[in-house]
Write a protein that holds these residues in place. Structure first.
Motif, PDB file in Angstrom:
ATOM      1  N   VAL A  65      94.869  81.259  44.066  1.00 56.82           N
ATOM      2  CA  VAL A  65      96.078  80.772  44.731  1.00 56.82           C
ATOM      3  C   VAL A  65      97.121  81.306  44.011  1.00 56.82           C
ATOM      4  CG1 VAL A  65      97.355  78.737  45.449  1.00 56.82           C
ATOM      5  CG2 VAL A  65      95.095  78.613  45.415  1.00 56.82           C
ATOM      6  N   PRO A  66      98.184  82.016  44.402  1.00 57.41           N
ATOM      7  CA  PRO A  66      99.272  82.558  43.971  1.00 57.41           C
ATOM      8  C   PRO A  66     100.262  81.254  43.707  1.00 57.41           C
ATOM      9  CG  PRO A  66      99.050  83.697  46.102  1.00 57.41           C
ATOM     10  CD  PRO A  66      98.013  82.515  45.917  1.00 57.41           C
ATOM     11  N   LEU A  67     100.970  81.635  42.387  1.00 56.50           N
ATOM     12  CA  LEU A  67     101.549  80.391  41.978  1.00 56.50           C
ATOM     13  C   LEU A  67     103.407  80.780  41.905  1.00 56.50           C
ATOM     14  CD1 LEU A  67      99.624  79.145  38.855  1.00 56.50           C
ATOM     15  CD2 LEU A  67      99.811  78.107  41.257  1.00 56.50           C
ATOM     16  N   PRO A  68     104.141  80.047  42.044  1.00 50.33           N
ATOM     17  CA  PRO A  68     104.060  78.572  42.123  1.00 50.33           C
ATOM     18  C   PRO A  68     103.422  78.198  43.589  1.00 50.33           C
ATOM     19  CG  PRO A  68     106.323  79.106  42.570  1.00 50.33           C
ATOM     20  CD  PRO A  68     105.500  80.302  42.102  1.00 50.33           C
ATOM     21  N   ALA A  69     102.901  77.166  43.667  1.00 50.44           N
ATOM     22  CA  ALA A  69     102.074  76.635  45.080  1.00 50.44           C
ATOM     23  C   ALA A  69     102.526  75.033  45.253  1.00 50.44           C
ATOM     24  CB  ALA A  69     100.682  76.510  45.035  1.00 50.44           C
ATOM     25  N   THR A  70     103.121  74.889  46.552  1.00 50.48           N
ATOM     26  CA  THR A  70     103.161  73.428  46.986  1.00 50.48           C
ATOM     27  C   THR A  70     102.610  73.248  48.019  1.00 50.48           C
ATOM     28  OG1 THR A  70     105.488  73.839  45.936  1.00 50.48           O
ATOM     29  CG2 THR A  70     105.248  71.809  47.420  1.00 50.48           C
ATOM     30  N   TYR A  71     102.047  71.849  48.060  1.00 53.51           N
ATOM     31  CA  TYR A  71     101.199  71.139  49.400  1.00 53.51           C
ATOM     32  C   TYR A  71     101.919  69.833  49.619  1.00 53.51           C
ATOM     33  CZ  TYR A  71      98.263  74.688  47.590  1.00 53.51           C
ATOM     34  OH  TYR A  71      97.700  76.150  47.283  1.00 53.51           O
ATOM     35  N   ARG A  72     102.359  69.635  50.961  1.00 55.29           N
ATOM     36  CA  ARG A  72     102.913  68.574  51.379  1.00 55.29           C
ATOM     37  C   ARG A  72     102.258  67.811  52.687  1.00 55.29           C
ATOM     38  NH1 ARG A  72     107.367  71.721  51.194  1.00 55.29           N
ATOM     39  NH2 ARG A  72     108.745  71.555  49.290  1.00 55.29           N
ATOM     40  N   PHE A  73     102.152  66.661  52.726  1.00 54.80           N
ATOM     41  CA  PHE A  73     101.506  65.898  53.775  1.00 54.80           C
ATOM     42  C   PHE A  73     101.926  64.375  53.917  1.00 54.80           C
ATOM     43  CE2 PHE A  73      98.413  66.273  50.443  1.00 54.80           C
ATOM     44  CZ  PHE A  73      97.850  64.917  50.493  1.00 54.80           C
ATOM     45  N   LYS A  74     101.609  63.644  54.840  1.00 55.18           N
ATOM     46  CA  LYS A  74     101.550  62.238  54.952  1.00 55.18           C
ATOM     47  C   LYS A  74     100.320  61.772  54.902  1.00 55.18           C
ATOM     48  CE  LYS A  74     106.327  62.129  57.159  1.00 55.18           C
ATOM     49  NZ  LYS A  74     106.963  61.470  57.647  1.00 55.18           N
ATOM     50  N   ARG A  75     100.183  60.644  54.338  1.00 57.70           N
ATOM     51  CA  ARG A  75      99.027  59.712  54.146  1.00 57.70           C
ATOM     52  C   ARG A  75      99.187  58.180  53.895  1.00 57.70           C
ATOM     53  NH1 ARG A  75      94.500  60.405  49.196  1.00 57.70           N
ATOM     54  NH2 ARG A  75      93.328  58.708  49.750  1.00 57.70           N
ATOM     55  N   THR A  76      98.383  57.465  54.612  1.00 61.48           N
ATOM     56  CA  THR A  76      98.546  56.073  54.643  1.00 61.48           C
ATOM     57  C   THR A  76      97.579  55.630  53.534  1.00 61.48           C
ATOM     58  OG1 THR A  76      99.065  56.102  56.874  1.00 61.48           O
ATOM     59  CG2 THR A  76      98.237  54.016  55.939  1.00 61.48           C
ATOM     60  N   MET A  77      98.209  55.100  52.510  1.00 61.94           N
ATOM     61  CA  MET A  77      97.374  54.386  51.400  1.00 61.94           C
ATOM     62  C   MET A  77      97.747  52.852  51.208  1.00 61.94           C
ATOM     63  SD  MET A  77      97.332  57.516  48.805  1.00 61.94           S
ATOM     64  CE  MET A  77      99.089  57.987  48.954  1.00 61.94           C
ATOM     65  N   LYS A  78      96.942  52.101  50.552  1.00 52.87           N
ATOM     66  CA  LYS A  78      97.193  50.950  50.096  1.00 52.87           C
ATOM     67  C   LYS A  78      96.881  50.935  48.615  1.00 52.87           C
ATOM     68  CE  LYS A  78      92.485  49.336  51.020  1.00 52.87           C
ATOM     69  NZ  LYS A  78      92.012  50.574  50.755  1.00 52.87           N
ATOM     70  N   GLN A  79      97.225  49.769  47.958  1.00 46.59           N
ATOM     71  CA  GLN A  79      97.232  49.624  46.577  1.00 46.59           C
ATOM     72  C   GLN A  79      95.725  49.781  46.007  1.00 46.59           C
ATOM     73  OE1 GLN A  79      99.103  45.910  45.028  1.00 46.59           O
ATOM     74  NE2 GLN A  79      98.098  45.899  42.909  1.00 46.59           N
TER      75      GLN A  79
END
Length: 129
Positions: A65-79
């Motif tokens: 993977v070429p750098l720099p790399a960024t990954y974004r997403f939404k995720r529902t999580m709990k404690q």
């Protein structure tokens, strides 16, 4: 005597319940987070391997993977749920380094830098930590 036993039992139950209560301000219910992973290196143009917890809670893996790399997403999580990633360099030198960061809702919650010929950065963050 019954009344004394009742009072003692009630007092013990109340004390036990209070000692088990959580002082944590983090809600136990699930909520949606904006998750962002950032991987960079000042010494290498690419990471030989990246693996991260994705939006479904599964694992995404990539090679070269070429750098720099960024990954974004939404995720529902709990404690108690976690997010994490592993980023590595293979065959570098003693001065090679790779840095990986986890951001939740735009705030950096974990950052690690790995150094050396086979450098690895493995940040993991547990919700409510």
């Amino acid at each position: 005597m019954k009344r004394l036993t009742y009072l003692l039992l009630s007092g013990f139950t109340l004390a036990f319940a209070v000692s088990c209560s959580k002082d944590d301000a983090t809600p136990a219910g699930a909520r949606e987070y904006q998750v962002e992973y950032r991987i960079s290196s000042t010494t290498a143009p690419a990471s030989d391997y990246i693996s991260y917890d994705n939006e479904s809670g599964g694992t995404t893996t990539m090679n070269n993977v070429p750098l720099p790399a960024t990954y974004r997403f939404k995720r529902t999580m709990k404690q108690g749920d976690h997010v994490g990633l592993l980023a590595s360099l293979d065959g570098g030198t003693a001065t090679s380094e790779i840095t990986a960061s986890i951001l939740l809702d735009g705030r950096e919650v974990k950052k690690e830098t790995g150094r050396g010929a086979d450098a690895q950065a493995v940040p993991v963050y547990v919700i409510g930590q």
